[in-house]
Design a protein around this motif. Structure first.
Motif, short mmCIF file in Angstrom:
data_model
loop_
_atom_site.label_atom_id
_atom_site.label_comp_id
_atom_site.label_asym_id
_atom_site.label_seq_id
_atom_site.Cartn_x
_atom_site.Cartn_y
_atom_site.Cartn_z
N GLU A 197 44.42 39.97 44.52
CA GLU A 197 44.83 41.32 44.10
C GLU A 197 44.27 42.33 45.10
OE1 GLU A 197 42.96 43.04 40.62
OE2 GLU A 197 44.90 43.78 39.93
N TRP A 214 50.53 44.78 25.28
CA TRP A 214 50.17 44.82 26.69
C TRP A 214 49.00 43.87 26.93
CZ3 TRP A 214 52.40 47.46 30.68
CH2 TRP A 214 51.68 47.50 31.88
N CYS A 246 47.52 47.54 37.60
CA CYS A 246 47.26 46.11 37.30
C CYS A 246 48.56 45.31 37.33
CB CYS A 246 46.57 45.98 35.95
SG CYS A 246 47.41 46.85 34.64
N GLY A 271 39.65 46.24 33.46
CA GLY A 271 39.10 46.32 34.81
C GLY A 271 39.37 45.04 35.58
N GLY A 272 38.56 44.81 36.58
CA GLY A 272 38.77 43.65 37.45
C GLY A 272 38.40 42.34 36.76
N LYS A 294 33.21 54.45 28.10
CA LYS A 294 32.70 54.72 29.46
C LYS A 294 33.85 54.69 30.45
CE LYS A 294 31.08 52.40 32.88
NZ LYS A 294 31.61 53.25 33.95
N THR A 353 34.57 41.32 36.92
CA THR A 353 33.75 42.08 35.96
C THR A 353 34.07 41.61 34.54
OG1 THR A 353 34.18 43.95 37.43
CG2 THR A 353 33.00 44.42 35.40
N GLY A 390 29.06 51.27 36.28
CA GLY A 390 29.23 50.00 35.58
C GLY A 390 27.95 49.21 35.45
N LEU A 407 42.75 42.51 32.36
CA LEU A 407 42.23 42.33 33.72
C LEU A 407 43.32 42.47 34.79
CD1 LEU A 407 39.84 39.42 32.73
CD2 LEU A 407 39.40 41.87 32.70
N SER A 416 35.38 55.12 34.32
CA SER A 416 34.79 54.77 35.61
C SER A 416 34.00 55.96 36.14
CB SER A 416 35.90 54.41 36.61
OG SER A 416 35.33 54.33 37.90
N GLU A 417 32.92 55.66 36.81
CA GLU A 417 32.10 56.74 37.38
C GLU A 417 32.91 57.55 38.40
OE1 GLU A 417 30.47 53.49 38.92
OE2 GLU A 417 30.19 54.12 40.99
N VAL A 441 36.75 51.59 30.74
CA VAL A 441 38.06 51.72 31.40
C VAL A 441 37.92 51.96 32.90
CG1 VAL A 441 39.27 52.48 29.31
CG2 VAL A 441 38.23 54.18 30.80
P1 NDP Z 1 36.00 47.19 37.75
O1 NDP Z 1 36.01 45.90 37.03
O2 NDP Z 1 35.12 47.34 38.92
O3 NDP Z 1 35.57 48.38 36.75
C1 NDP Z 1 36.21 48.63 35.54
C2 NDP Z 1 35.27 49.35 34.62
O4 NDP Z 1 34.15 48.49 34.37
C3 NDP Z 1 34.70 50.63 35.22
O5 NDP Z 1 34.46 51.57 34.19
C4 NDP Z 1 33.37 50.14 35.79
O6 NDP Z 1 32.45 51.18 35.91
C5 NDP Z 1 32.96 49.15 34.72
N1 NDP Z 1 32.00 48.15 35.16
C6 NDP Z 1 31.79 47.67 36.42
N2 NDP Z 1 30.79 46.74 36.40
C7 NDP Z 1 30.37 46.64 35.11
C8 NDP Z 1 29.36 45.88 34.44
N3 NDP Z 1 28.58 45.02 35.11
N4 NDP Z 1 29.22 46.02 33.11
C9 NDP Z 1 29.99 46.87 32.42
N5 NDP Z 1 30.94 47.65 33.00
C10 NDP Z 1 31.14 47.53 34.31
O7 NDP Z 1 37.49 47.50 38.07
P2 NDP Z 1 38.06 48.73 38.85
O8 NDP Z 1 37.47 50.00 38.32
O9 NDP Z 1 37.93 48.44 40.29
O10 NDP Z 1 39.58 48.73 38.36
C11 NDP Z 1 40.53 47.99 38.96
C12 NDP Z 1 40.78 46.70 38.20
O11 NDP Z 1 41.21 46.98 36.87
C13 NDP Z 1 41.91 45.92 38.82
O12 NDP Z 1 41.57 44.56 38.94
C14 NDP Z 1 43.06 46.07 37.85
O13 NDP Z 1 43.99 45.04 37.90
C15 NDP Z 1 42.36 46.18 36.55
N6 NDP Z 1 43.20 46.87 35.56
C16 NDP Z 1 43.78 46.13 34.55
C17 NDP Z 1 44.64 46.71 33.64
C18 NDP Z 1 45.25 45.91 32.52
O14 NDP Z 1 45.75 46.51 31.58
N7 NDP Z 1 45.25 44.59 32.56
C19 NDP Z 1 44.96 48.14 33.72
C20 NDP Z 1 44.31 48.82 34.81
C21 NDP Z 1 43.46 48.19 35.69
P3 NDP Z 1 32.26 51.97 37.29
O15 NDP Z 1 33.60 52.12 37.92
O16 NDP Z 1 31.68 53.25 36.85
O17 NDP Z 1 31.31 51.15 38.12
#
Ligand code: NDP
Length: 487
Positions: free
Chosen positions: A381, A447, A283, A227-228, A174, A231, A207, A250, A176-177, A148
């Motif tokens: 974004e 969702w 998001c 997440g993004g 896991k 990723t 991550g 995403l 986010s850090e 997450v």
């Molecule tokens: P990231 O994709 O950078 O990170 C999301 C999670 O993935 C974090 O826990 C991160 O860990 C982990 N991660 C990063 N790289 C890897 C990898 N190579 N392998 C496995 N896990 C990994 O996104 P953000 O944290 O920057 O969050 C923002 C994004 O999330 C935005 O794009 C947003 O739109 C999206 N989002 C989507 C939602 C939805 O419901 N559709 C809801 C909320 C957000 P760490 O941070 O510890 O590096």
């Protein structure tokens, strides 16, 4: 300084590597504490614990009612620890208290919702063209890896944990850090209310190391990621290579369409919330406003005036209505977009940091007007308090602009013409729509996004389905052999 530990097999333990990482309050830059920098060997221990709990531990023989009761107890424990969770969430990710209060309440409600569904998982019997009693059962998938992001650390964790646990799975989550604290607090509450060891495990690394080890672990049966988009694509590719079940929530670049017949009070109030809730780090943030040309000037004037009333500050202060960005890195990233915007569009508000607040990662609400829909600030974004306003002529152009994006997550429509809203909604390629309000999220509703905003759905009945396998069982009712190979 406070030391936090990861949660593996029912115990709070340091990383086997003994490495740690500071957790920073984004409003003050103070160090809130240190968490373990989980490594692949920690992830392995967590997956092993979850595997044992699923295959042979008490969870494997738990009934739906057992799971329902535990989820209800966990929801109650969250309500009993409401203030503690709210403060921790505000300090960890910076959002204003009012928004954090909503998150904690909503997260507890999510556990309650899935507690109810735990006992409603059922199969079907089928009429088949044979003398067979044929039926379908739904079973938990197994060990789930859940990853997450930092924008809703507690709520996103619960959206993943609640359906997975209700369905009978075990998890390694896991956070986010950047924002691991409320997930760890949740683990503490789960242990207190009696979740068996190994059912919930939380690792706290970053991550590329811990997240990567988790999604590549051979003993994981399902990956659920929020997440993004970049990723998400990488994780989806890994899941495909190993043929793991995978759901991806995403990003988005979500259009908010304001027609000339819009209820203006609602469009302004919810429009500002769409753009600036959680400092735009949502998001589904309404980050791309499409305004009909006949009301464009009037809307711009009132929208900018409304945004000027937003009080930027530490989320724990009573009068704060918008907090900082989550980290220095993220502030720098958003400011890069502001720079790009200044060279390609007209800045109507903000674009700068509030004066005298350099201790935190603050940015003023930022509004660009007369924006070219093809420009980077209109297409990518930004994930910050930066919104673009674009003019459109008629309904046809509004729909075209709304869909002119690689994303398909959220959208809003403001109009008093019910026929028009239905017509427009049916043409928008996105998963989550609001008419005459924006952002309210319901545990009962699915969702997720179209296009590059992800695959699968969370929440509602759809959410629990994604944590269930479907198995067919056929029982022969004939007593006579078929005689396939006559003597
Ligand atoms: P990231 O994709 O950078 O990170 C999301 C999670 O993935 C974090 O826990 C991160 O860990 C982990 N991660 C990063 N790289 C890897 C990898 N190579 N392998 C496995 N896990 C990994 O996104 P953000 O944290 O920057 O969050 C923002 C994004 O999330 C935005 O794009 C947003 O739109 C999206 N989002 C989507 C939602 C939805 O419901 N559709 C809801 C909320 C957000 P760490 O941070 O510890 O590096």
């Amino acid at each position: 300084m406070k030391t936090y530990l990861q949660f593996i097999n029912g115990e709070f333990v340091p990383s086997l590597s003994a490495k740690t990482r500071d957790v920073i309050n984004p409003a003050t830059s103070e160090i809130l504490g240190q968490v373990p920098e989980s490594q692949p060997e920690d992830v392995d221990a967590a997956v092993k614990a979850a595997r044992v709990a699923f295959d042979t531990g008490p969870w494997s023989t738990s009934t739906a009612v057992d799971r329902q009761n535990l989820l209800l107890k966990l929801a109650q424990a969250m309500r009993d620890n409401f203030e503690k969770l709210v403060v921790l969430e505000v300090q960890d990710c910076g959002k204003p208290r009012r928004e954090a209060e909503f998150d904690v309440d909503d997260a507890a409600s999510c556990f309650e919702f899935y507690a109810g569904l735990a006992t409603k998982i059922h199969g079907e019997t089928m009429n088949v063209p044979a003398n067979s009693f044929s039926y379908v059962v739904r079973e938990p998938i197994g060990v789930c890896a859940q990853i997450v992001p930092w924008n809703y650390p507690l709520l996103m964790s619960v959206w993943k944990l609640a359906p997975a646990l209700a369905a009978g799975n075990t998890v390694v989550l896991k956070p986010s850090e950047v924002t691991p604290l409320t997930a760890l607090e949740l683990a503490k509450l789960a242990a207190e209310v009696g979740f068996p060891k190994g059912v919930i495990n939380i690792v706290t690394g970053d991550g590329p190391v811990a997240g990567n080890a988790l999604v590549n672990h051979p003993d994981i049966d399902k990956i659920a990621f929020t997440g993004g988009t970049e990723t998400g694509k990488r994780i989806g590719a890994t899941a495909a290579t190993n043929l793991k079940k995978c759901s991806l929530e995403l990003g988005g670049k979500n259009p908010v369409i304001v027609f000339e017949d819009a209820p203006m009070d609602l469009a302004l109030d919810w429009g500002l919330f769409a753009a600036f809730a959680n400092s735009g780090q949502v998001c589904t943030a309404g980050s791309r406003f499409l305004i009909q040309e006949s009301i464009y000037d009037q809307f711009v004037e009132q929208f900018v005036a409304g945004a000027q009333n937003i009080r930027v500050g530490d989320g724990l202060k009573d009068d704060t209505t918008m907090g900082p960005l989550v980290s220095k890195n993220h502030l720098n990233k958003v400011e890069e977009y502001v720079k790009i915007g200044k060279s390609t569009a007209k800045l109507a508000l903000g674009g700068d940091r509030p004066k005298g607040m350099d201790q935190g990662f603050f940015l003023n609400p930022t509004i660009f007007i007369d924006v070219d829909p093809k420009s980077r600030i209109a297409a990518e974004e930004i994930f910050g308090p930066v919104v673009v306003l674009i003019k459109f002529k008629d309904e046809e152009e509004a729909i075209k602009l709304a869909n002119d994006t690689s994303y398909g997550l959220g959208y809003g429509i403001f109009s008093n013409d019910v026929t028009r809203t239905h017509r427009v909604m049916s043409k928008i390629k996105a998963g989550i729509g609001w008419v005459n309000f924006y952002h309210p999220t319901f545990n009962e509703m699915p969702w997720g996004g179209y296009k590059q905003s992800g695959t699968g759905r969370e929440l509602g009945l759809y959410g629990i389905e994604s944590y269930l396998e479907v198995k067919q069982i056929n029982i022969n009712l004939d007593q006579q052999p078929e005689g396939w190979y006559p003597k």
